[in-house]
Design an enzyme around this catalytic site. Structure first.
Site, PDB file in Angstrom:
ATOM      1  N   HIS A 198      49.996  24.680  20.035  1.00 54.75           N
ATOM      2  CA  HIS A 198      49.609  25.861  19.445  1.00 54.75           C
ATOM      3  C   HIS A 198      50.301  26.939  20.890  1.00 54.75           C
ATOM      4  CE1 HIS A 198      49.437  24.624  15.687  1.00 54.75           C
ATOM      5  NE2 HIS A 198      48.298  24.099  16.009  1.00 54.75           N
TER       6      HIS A 198
ATOM      7  N   ARG B 141      31.303  35.381  35.172  1.00 56.20           N
ATOM      8  CA  ARG B 141      31.333  33.498  35.384  1.00 56.20           C
ATOM      9  C   ARG B 141      32.694  32.984  36.085  1.00 56.20           C
ATOM     10  NH1 ARG B 141      26.410  33.557  32.602  1.00 56.20           N
ATOM     11  NH2 ARG B 141      27.040  32.582  31.375  1.00 56.20           N
TER      12      ARG B 141
ATOM     13  N   ASN C 125      36.740  34.243  37.261  1.00 56.81           N
ATOM     14  CA  ASN C 125      37.583  34.037  38.847  1.00 56.81           C
ATOM     15  C   ASN C 125      36.159  32.727  39.365  1.00 56.81           C
ATOM     16  OD1 ASN C 125      38.410  33.417  41.572  1.00 56.81           O
ATOM     17  ND2 ASN C 125      39.247  35.696  41.554  1.00 56.81           N
TER      18      ASN C 125
ATOM     19  N   HIS D 100      33.466  33.868  42.467  1.00 61.57           N
ATOM     20  CA  HIS D 100      32.299  33.611  42.086  1.00 61.57           C
ATOM     21  C   HIS D 100      30.964  32.900  42.679  1.00 61.57           C
ATOM     22  CE1 HIS D 100      28.970  32.239  39.344  1.00 61.57           C
ATOM     23  NE2 HIS D 100      28.647  33.160  38.741  1.00 61.57           N
TER      24      HIS D 100
ATOM     25  N   SER E 242      31.114  43.736  44.437  1.00 60.08           N
ATOM     26  CA  SER E 242      32.639  43.541  43.905  1.00 60.08           C
ATOM     27  C   SER E 242      33.420  44.547  43.854  1.00 60.08           C
ATOM     28  CB  SER E 242      31.851  42.886  42.933  1.00 60.08           C
ATOM     29  OG  SER E 242      33.167  41.797  42.280  1.00 60.08           O
TER      30      SER E 242
ATOM     31  N   HIS F  67      36.896  45.435  45.560  1.00 57.69           N
ATOM     32  CA  HIS F  67      38.147  45.900  44.301  1.00 57.69           C
ATOM     33  C   HIS F  67      38.941  47.175  44.704  1.00 57.69           C
ATOM     34  CE1 HIS F  67      37.125  42.257  42.286  1.00 57.69           C
ATOM     35  NE2 HIS F  67      38.042  41.961  41.424  1.00 57.69           N
TER      36      HIS F  67
END
Length: 466
Positions: free
Chosen positions: A44, A322, A325, A329, A357, A361
């Site tokens: 699948h 968690r 990544n 993490h 974080s 980013h």
């Protein structure tokens, strides 16, 4: 035919790790990536993978036909790819500078350990030398961050080239922090058992941010696997360029050419970006966290391929953050959360991790696009943080409903990201220049002016006109 080697660890059947095994397993062990296992052992999932490949081929055919009919030539996104990865010479120079700074840490280890061994019987000198060592690491880390940021802020590279420089900049900083923390006790004791240069160099390129002298290693390199994953990376880059050319440019390329734009046009454009936005989100995840990391893991014989977990099935955002990544993490948990939690409390530590974080980013996006637009900062640092307590208990009671809510947030969030950053990009490109233009103030807030459609009225949809 499978490109993967047979499992070396018979305790993990088919590479599938249960929740119980995760809690009992060592930090690093022989494990495959979840999608590797699913694609190989589930017809699948393999069919879904094939569907994405077919969609890519259809988009390729669509692009070829469109270019032949409209322009009499074939483009297939090459022009956009070359533009995004432009000025690679400067990109490589900045990357080599970052690598040299990271490599400079190793002779610093040797010098520090040698001097420490000489003065280890003098407590006062040892304290002074420890301060010198800490300041040296801070200086190297600051230099590694400051020089690329200064260079990109004054003369922005094309988006993909800038992303490479900024992502590698943060990666090397986290690597340095990890290896210094792991070897701190050895250096303070004046031990000669500091990492060998080969160990340190391996760690700089291994797909992990947690330093160990040894990692689980495979016996040989399967180069067909390496080539296959790199081909996937190239295909996904073109895939995202197709999405940009076919779904983003038609809605936003003229944004800012007119002084006014109707609100309905903006809303329609945002909703049109929802589907390509989430497809790009999934492609980015697969490209970086699966294909790219697995290619490097195979080349380096790195045995632990659990770079992510099955985040797509969760109903709790805490698990998603968690599992999305595990590499980053793990670094945040070991080097930020765990040292801070006993001092400031668990809640404040989590808040600091989220804000850090989100800021990182945002810096990556700001330097990549060439402007500051805090969309991801708000989505990640505000709404993402609010979703943690909201889904902590309800996610266990209503898993299906909360998983649906999670995916709805992914669709809306990525649609907004694609739309708002495109609006800002083309506003800066198409709107007239002014003295008030700033890196930090979004231009799309003032140009063009968003107005309601004149004489617009709402028609009752239940009124049937014969």
């Amino acid at each position: 035919m499978s490109l993967r080697r047979p499992r070396a660890d018979q305790g993990i059947r088919n590479g599938i790790v249960t929740q119980e095994e995760k809690t009992k397993s060592p930090e690093f062990m022989h494990r495959e990536s979840p999608l590797t296992v699913l694609i190989e052992h589930s017809l699948h999932i393999r069919a879904i993978y094939h569907i994405f490949v077919v969609i890519l081929l259809v988009l390729l055919c669509n692009t070829v036909i469109y270019d032949l009919v409209e322009h009499g030539k074939i483009n297939i996104g090459v022009t956009l790819v070359l533009h995004l990865f432009g000025d690679m010479r400067r990109c490589v120079k900045l990357w080599l500078f970052e690598l040299m700074v990271a490599l400079a840490v190793y002779p610093g280890f040797i010098i520090y350990s040698w001097v420490r061994k000489i003065i280890r019987d003098h407590a006062g000198l040892c304290r002074i030398w420890s301060i010198v060592g800490v300041l040296s690491v801070i200086t190297l880390g600051t230099t590694l961050l400051a020089v690329p940021v200064y260079d990109l802020a004054h003369n922005n590279l094309p988006m993909a080239s800038s992303s490479i420089v900024t992502c590698e900049m943060f990666r090397f900083v986290m690597k340095i922090c990890a290896v210094v923390t792991a070897c701190k006790n050895r250096l303070q004791d004046g031990s000669t058992k500091i990492p060998s240069f080969s160990h340190y160099l391996y760690f700089l390129f291994a797909p992990t941010l947690i330093y160990r002298d040894e990692y689980p290693r495979t016996k040989k390199i399967m180069w067909d696997v390496v080539v296959f994953h790199f081909l996937e990376v190239i295909a996904i880059i073109f895939y995202n360029c197709f999405l940009w050319e076919r779904f983003i440019l038609p809605h936003w390329s003229d944004y800012g050419k007119e002084a006014k734009v109707e609100a309905g046009t903006v809303v329609r454009g945002m909703f049109a970006c929802v589907l390509p936005g989430v497809i790009s989100f999934l492609c980015g995840f697969y490209c970086l966290l699966h294909a790219w990391h697995n290619a490097f893991a195979e080349m380096l014989k790195f045995g632990d391929r659990l770079f992510y977990e099955d985040w797509w099935t969760t109903s709790r955002f805490s698990y998603y953050y968690r599992a999305w990544n595990r590499i980053v993490h793990a670094w945040l948990h070991h080097h930020i959360h765990r040292p801070l939690a006993p001092r400031v409390g668990r809640a404040m530590s989590i808040l600091i991790v989220f804000l850090l974080s989100a800021v990182v980013h945002e810096v990556i996006l700001a330097l990549s696009f060439g402007f500051f637009y805090p969309v991801i900062l708000i989505e990640f640092g505000v709404f993402g943080l609010l979703m943690l307590p909201l889904t902590a208990t309800t996610g266990l009671r209503f898993p299906n409903a909360l998983n649906l809510l999670m995916w709805l947030s992914f669709f809306i969030g990525n649609g907004l990201l694609w739309s708002l950053y495109a609006m800002e990009h083309f506003s800066r490109k198409n709107c007239p220049k002014s003295e008030s233009d700033s890196f930090f103030i979004p231009k799309s807030w003032s140009c063009p002016e968003i107005v309601l459609k004149p004489n617009w009225t709402f028609q009752n949809p239940f009124d049937i006109i014969y």
